[in-house]
Design an enzyme around this catalytic site. Sequence first.
Site, PDB file in Angstrom:
ATOM      1  N   HIS A  41       0.842  -1.201   0.000  1.00 61.07           N
ATOM      2  CA  HIS A  41       0.000   0.000   0.000  1.00 61.07           C
ATOM      3  C   HIS A  41       0.877   1.252   0.000  1.00 61.07           C
ATOM      4  CE1 HIS A  41      -3.697  -2.123   0.472  1.00 61.07           C
ATOM      5  NE2 HIS A  41      -3.565  -2.431   1.750  1.00 61.07           N
ATOM      6  N   ARG A  55      -9.433   3.173  -7.313  1.00 59.24           N
ATOM      7  CA  ARG A  55     -10.883   3.022  -7.360  1.00 59.24           C
ATOM      8  C   ARG A  55     -11.541   4.380  -7.130  1.00 59.24           C
ATOM      9  NH1 ARG A  55     -13.924  -1.052  -2.998  1.00 59.24           N
ATOM     10  NH2 ARG A  55     -15.851  -1.289  -4.184  1.00 59.24           N
TER      11      ARG A  55
END
Length: 337
Positions: free
Chosen positions: A138, A160
């Site tokens: 991440h 997203r």
Amino acid sequence: MATTNEDEKILYQEDDDFKKLITSLPREKGWRVPDIYQFQGFWYHSLMLNCFFESQKHFEAQDSDIVLATFPKCGTTWLKALVFTIVNRKKHSPFSQEHPLLTSNPHAIVRSLEFDIFLPNRTPDLSSLTTPGIVATHSNFGLLANSILETKCRIIYLCRNPKDTFISYFHYAKKSRFNYYEGISSIEEGVDMFCKGMIPCGPIWNHVLDYWKASLDSPDKIFFVTYEELQSEPVSMLRRMADFLGYSFSDEEEESGMVDAIVKLCSFEKLSNLKVNVDGKAGYGLEYKHYFRKGGVGDWKNHLTNEMVERMDAVVEEKLQGSGLMEAKAAFSKSNA
Ligand code: PAP
């Protein structure tokens, strides 16, 4: 003391340099653990930041490695399943009833650089790495290990729609809080934190923009894809990912329905209903079912008021202005507002 959380204390010990650093950083209320800290413009909880440092210092990427980089809750679980299946399809046929994904959660198969492999003051656990090495992170672009950028290893970056990412994270944080920590209690508070960029690994716009710019500079190195593209055109996106990784599908494989089989095997419907993902737990105790909630596009419409939407859209639009991202990717376009 940076860590007030017992679970984190068990996992690792902070060394003096880290303690010194963390106490000097801006601090805010955390979502799942009591505090998040701002380092070089991004917010992290202390264990996460410490793991990023470890991985930055010690990860020696190989040319053949594949790094799956995501902002949290943008589809990491799905991407791990897809890329593992694409790359290992000769060894593990997606048509087989013995496929590893049928009995193991994707997070147990593709390990994350932080938390799984590089924990502070621990010998890196490289034992469960796949061959070729597929690893996930991440990390924001600026904290990636130099070896990732210097070798020929490839990066797939998945992001997203920011409002769906927020809703997914909000629900996940509620279910996965440590030690009865109350965390972010209301959606209003969450929206406020999100709009100020104060979410682990956030601000989301900076995380996305850094990878977006890097992917424009080095399209052979970084493949930039959105959750929404994977949802709306899974077959063509899979082909493009396979081509990018050097694992193109042969005519024979295409004729056999291989691509569809991978899409089906890795689908939300398939994975979320497997016993391992219904009842199973990760080594660190989190139930795998928390990685599967709704698995769709546009759930924010069911949770956010018009006022919240306007505020979130305005801040995201302002930050992405001029980058070309809103025009290039529907997940970030104004029409998605
Ligand atoms: P992580 O960053 O903590 O690993 P991540 O897998 O990125 O989590 O995000 C979970 C989201 O991906 C959930 O979205 P939701 O809350 O909006 O439902 C989860 O449902 C979704 N997800 C998990 N697996 C799949 C899949 N196979 N296909 C599509 N979406 C999925």
